[in-house]
Write an enzyme that holds these catalytic residues in place. Sequence first.
Site, short mmCIF file in Angstrom:
data_model
loop_
_atom_site.label_atom_id
_atom_site.label_comp_id
_atom_site.label_asym_id
_atom_site.label_seq_id
_atom_site.Cartn_x
_atom_site.Cartn_y
_atom_site.Cartn_z
N GLY A 64 -52.92 63.87 -12.48
CA GLY A 64 -52.61 63.86 -11.06
C GLY A 64 -51.20 63.35 -10.79
CB SER A 65 -49.88 61.52 -7.86
OG SER A 65 -50.61 62.28 -6.93
CB THR A 66 -49.25 59.31 -13.02
OG1 THR A 66 -50.23 60.17 -13.58
CG2 THR A 66 -49.95 58.11 -12.40
#
Lengths: 377, 588
Positions: free
Chosen positions: B280-282
């Site tokens: 995801g956003s990492t």
Amino acid sequence: MTALATAPIADTSILGRWWSSIDRWLLAALLILLAVGAVLTLAASPAVASRLGLDSFHFVKRQLGLMPIALGLALTISLLSPRGVRRLGTLLFVVFLGLTFATLWMGVEIKGARRWLHLGGFSLQPSEFLKPCFAVAAAWMFAARQDNPTFPANLMAIALYVAVMAALLAQPDVGMAAVVTAIWAGQFFLAGLSLWWVASILLLGLGGAVAAYLVFPHVASRIDRFLDPGKGDSFQIDRAIEAFGQGGLLGRGPGEGVVKQVLPDAHTDFIFAVAAEEFGLLVCLGIVVLFAFIVLRGLVRALGQVDYFAMLAAAGLMVQFGVQAVINLGVNLHLLPTKGMTLPFVSYGGSSLLALALGIGMTLALTRRLPDAGRLR
Amino acid sequence: MTAPRTAGPTGGYAFKLVREGAGRRAIDVGRIRLGVTIGLFGIAFAVLAGRLVELTLFAEAEPRPTRVVAAKPEPGRAAIQDRNGLLLATNLTTASLYARPKAMLDVPGAAEKLARVLPEIDAASLTERLSGEKQFAWIKRHLTPRQQQEVNALGLPGIGLAPDHSRIYPQGALTAHVVGYVDPDSRGLAGIERSFDGALRRGEAAELSIDLRVQHALRDELLRSVERHQALAAAGLVMDIASGEILGMVSLPDFEPQRPGAAEREALFNRAALGVYEMGSTLKAFTTAMALELGATSLDHKFDARAPLQYARFSIRDDHPKNRWLSVSEVFVYSSNIGSARMAMDVGIARHRQFLGSLGLLEAVRLELLENGQPLVPRPWREINTLTIAFGHGLAITPVQLVAGYAALANGGIAVTPTLLKRTGPVEGRRVVSAETSVQMRRLMRAVVEQGTGKQAEAEGYLVGGKTGTAEKAGRGGYQRKALLSSFVGVFPADAPRFVILAVLDEPKGRKDTNGYATGGWTAAPAVARIVNRIAPVLGVMPTGRMPLDMLPPLIAPEAGAGGMFEEEPTRGPVHEIAAHGDQLATR
């Protein structure tokens, strides 16, 4: 042909022809060796048997019971013509190669290796039988070129060798693989391998030995112990060396030996040490001379063969016999690292005894002086 | 025997036979060589005879004493230590009790006596076990010294003690996944025990990069978070970003390495090194760094986030849409999917792939474990893959890879090889981003904690930067709204980073005190803050009174009305969107 005229006895019955053509010296040596084996089994094995909690004469009964069978087998096979040997050897080669592979799946694991098949009441080590049959099959491959120059003899011989090695190294049985390699290399050498190749194969063999040292821990440990006896367990070999010293010229006398009380392999790999302790130098020298006589006589008879296949096969069989004897004696005398190899016809072992009978029977058959042996077909 | 055979009355015919050509030559060669063979055997037997004479007549008269070293002394399996020399695995010499039933005089009596000394043995069943046709049987492995003495005192024939080794893990479950475990015969089956099996057998100790103090803090705080949020599982890592040394590696649930057989299969699985996840956003940190490196000119470079990005049948949307042009900083801090996708699109497929490859995200890490996860990389890699990977979907990587990538972004731009062994020599690395980009990434990551989704990663007295990630887990039929993989990657100290810390929680549940949220910012970020507070003193990081990065002008102007913390919504891959649009996954 002058052959018929020079045959000493003009008996044309099967047995008559056999008696006139067989190498009677080799036959006599075999009989003496069997007798020596019987005596030494009597001397060495009861101590081991009672130590294992078995009936004292357990090994004696089994071995002496098998000896007539072995002798009968050898004599029967010696009746064969070279062509018959070729057929029998090749057929048995296929059978025992299959059985050797079968040990990998159906074998009984003993001390980390799968080498034995249990068939009904007795156990069988197919690779013992594979050895002499391999010598015959490989000889056929090399000789086939004589009749058909386009036959890929070397390739076929290499293929046979690789198949056998695959089975033996998977078990694993490095010692047996070494003997088979000796047979094969010897026959290749006799079959006119160029000297450049001879040198390469020698190097390769050396590489194989080094690889075995590096790959198999038990091989490495044995060689380390041989080179540096101070390191680790050298119990068997110490006791063996001691036995030779105790024996001296005439020995302690039959039944007076003590080394057999402690050596685990007194009845098999170290039977020669037992012989030395009880019967002394003179008897042991006699045994060495007997082995030397059989090997050299067999090889000289091979040299006299007109048939190329017979020569190669007989030589291969004798190389096998000789290498096995030299290695066993060398280990006993601490000239070589410990390697579980039996002394032919003397050490206890059913599979080994019958397989040796098969081999010596084929040797006798191949070294017959048949008047019509000039050609196989 | 070598006399001319033609002279003999019986042996002459052999050589007289005329054989023609090649066959004749082959036989001749064979005969010459057979002669050589005969000579060699002759020599061999002569040597044997000579040696026989020597040994029987001239050997020393005194019998040689039997050496007592019957078995070669086992060097024993070497120890595994943490970076400060603390024991993680060691050997205990024990003795194991065996029986040779055939040598036993009174089996039931012996069993009775043994059962009195060793209460866990049942005399009746032991008697039965020893009554068969057996040559040998183990009765009990690894007796204590007291038990050994008591058994010896019984003086039972046919019963013996064999020296044995038992592998001991003084730290128990704490380092279970890193150290691994062995089978009853001390053969390595997992972890360092397996990957260094050969060396350990040879007696070469393994000195790991793990710092037991860090490991303990990491595991403790992750356990607390797992319990707090009733997560299924968790993984955590602490890495030294200059050397790539892994100071802590935790995978939960874990197990007792002394009894791996008692553990669930789930517990034996090393999530930190072997598991691969859509993070995801990492992953947006990589997209942003790439944009700064290859595309955008500055942090103020704007990307169009006015409307969801339509690509073929896919629609990429932001969950808190700003519906305007966003700067690089805003894309990162607001965690905009649209902006990240546009950044990657500007860079292009080939360079995107090449950039991720240079960070080591597309190939398995060569960590010193056999349990190294193989990342799931889309093949073929189309433009849609670039768009989704930009915000963290469509590429599954291991936590170790994620942490290693962050290390390169934060340490000045040098990719270092992650390792579980303590480094002694200089560290070699490749430059993957410029030093300027690295500085800008530090500022952005700090801004996430200061102004964005990562506020709860703020650790009192320390500067933490980082990025949250909340990914919907892919399940049967698409992404699942309620099954989240929530994470936070922290770098600290943010002004001069030395360590990367990762906390990943698998399906954490929201709580009242998190307003029902189970996102990375609410679950993983507080864990990282607690970890920082515990390990900073151990690692020699001084608390900072002043906060140098705070003195920089804010990257994002505070929005009117936004006031407090804004919440990150989970990211999900495009599959869900397809489902939402009524298409079938199979149509791809």
